[in-house]
Design a protein around this motif. Sequence first.
Motif, mmCIF file in Angstrom:
data_model
loop_
_atom_site.group_PDB
_atom_site.id
_atom_site.type_symbol
_atom_site.label_atom_id
_atom_site.label_comp_id
_atom_site.label_asym_id
_atom_site.label_seq_id
_atom_site.Cartn_x
_atom_site.Cartn_y
_atom_site.Cartn_z
ATOM 1 N N PRO A 51 38.789 34.266 37.973
ATOM 2 C CA PRO A 51 39.842 34.303 38.991
ATOM 3 C C PRO A 51 39.393 34.934 40.303
ATOM 4 C CG PRO A 51 40.146 36.092 37.442
ATOM 5 C CD PRO A 51 38.958 35.320 36.955
ATOM 6 N N ASN A 61 41.286 39.693 37.226
ATOM 7 C CA ASN A 61 42.458 38.908 36.844
ATOM 8 C C ASN A 61 43.689 39.802 36.934
ATOM 9 O OD1 ASN A 61 44.136 36.882 35.891
ATOM 10 N ND2 ASN A 61 43.359 36.941 33.800
ATOM 11 N N LEU A 102 41.868 30.110 40.023
ATOM 12 C CA LEU A 102 41.026 30.269 38.842
ATOM 13 C C LEU A 102 39.934 29.207 38.919
ATOM 14 C CD1 LEU A 102 40.730 31.818 36.124
ATOM 15 C CD2 LEU A 102 42.016 29.936 35.067
ATOM 16 N N SER A 260 39.168 24.441 41.052
ATOM 17 C CA SER A 260 40.009 25.574 40.682
ATOM 18 C C SER A 260 41.465 25.142 40.603
ATOM 19 C CB SER A 260 39.856 26.728 41.681
ATOM 20 O OG SER A 260 40.238 26.343 42.992
#
Length: 281
Positions: A51, A61, A102, A260
């Motif tokens: 992330p 994260n 992410l 992502s």
Amino acid sequence: MRLNLPSVVLFALAVSLCSSPSLFGAEASADEKQADWIQLFNGKDLSGWTPKIRGHEYGENYADTFRVRDGLLVVSYDGYQPSDLMSMDKKGKKGFDKFGHLFYEDTFSHYLLRVEYRFVGEQVENGPGWAIRNNGLMLHGQDPSLMTLNQKFPVSIEVQLLGGNGKDERSTLNLCTPGTNVVLKGNLFEPHCTSSTSKTFHGDQWVTVEVEVRGSEVVRHKVGGDVVLEYSKPQLDPRDPEAKPLIVDGKILLDHGTISIQSESAPTEFRKIELLPLDDK
């Protein structure tokens, strides 16, 4: 009347029948060769994914925004604090701006990306109006380690995932261009977003979409096998302050990059993210 055909003739006839496209179908399509698909999400954990959330270092994260629950990749905000939802913009307006992404560990150039997603629950408090039931597939993206601490979005081509509000028309698989431009219908397209021709998907239903990416040649957004948006020559925008440092030796065309998914204030679930490499020729 019974015919006693030589065994060699029977063998040749059998081979001919088995290879006949009209009887048994042509060679297996790309969709049928499931063994060739790369499962970017393994259904168990976030292996291969990292992330980058605005205001936090790459790899953090924050509040477990991205997680795996019951075999699904989940974007969740139940760990956020009230202060996370009340940040001030430059004009003193309160609102959520802890946008995140992410990133998958590899970069890709020519491929077919297939994703199954759905929106669940309600948007977080003070989320922007445009971000209601909003996520995205960021393609041909920049290296996340090069993003600044407070950068909102990676320089990329965004295949926008949208859900309906239950009454109004709202297409999915639209195009947005953070730090980029594309050629649309033969002309350089510089506005930030444009809509696809897809139908609206209301409620918490699962939606399956595909994106065909062929380097810098062409990108096609598909829903139900139908192309709902097509463009070519994705490229860095020299006017954009975050894209400008990525231009090397004057090269602006994007022919590969990261993939992502987003966290933009709308709880989202993904049950499949898979990729089929395509021949670059």
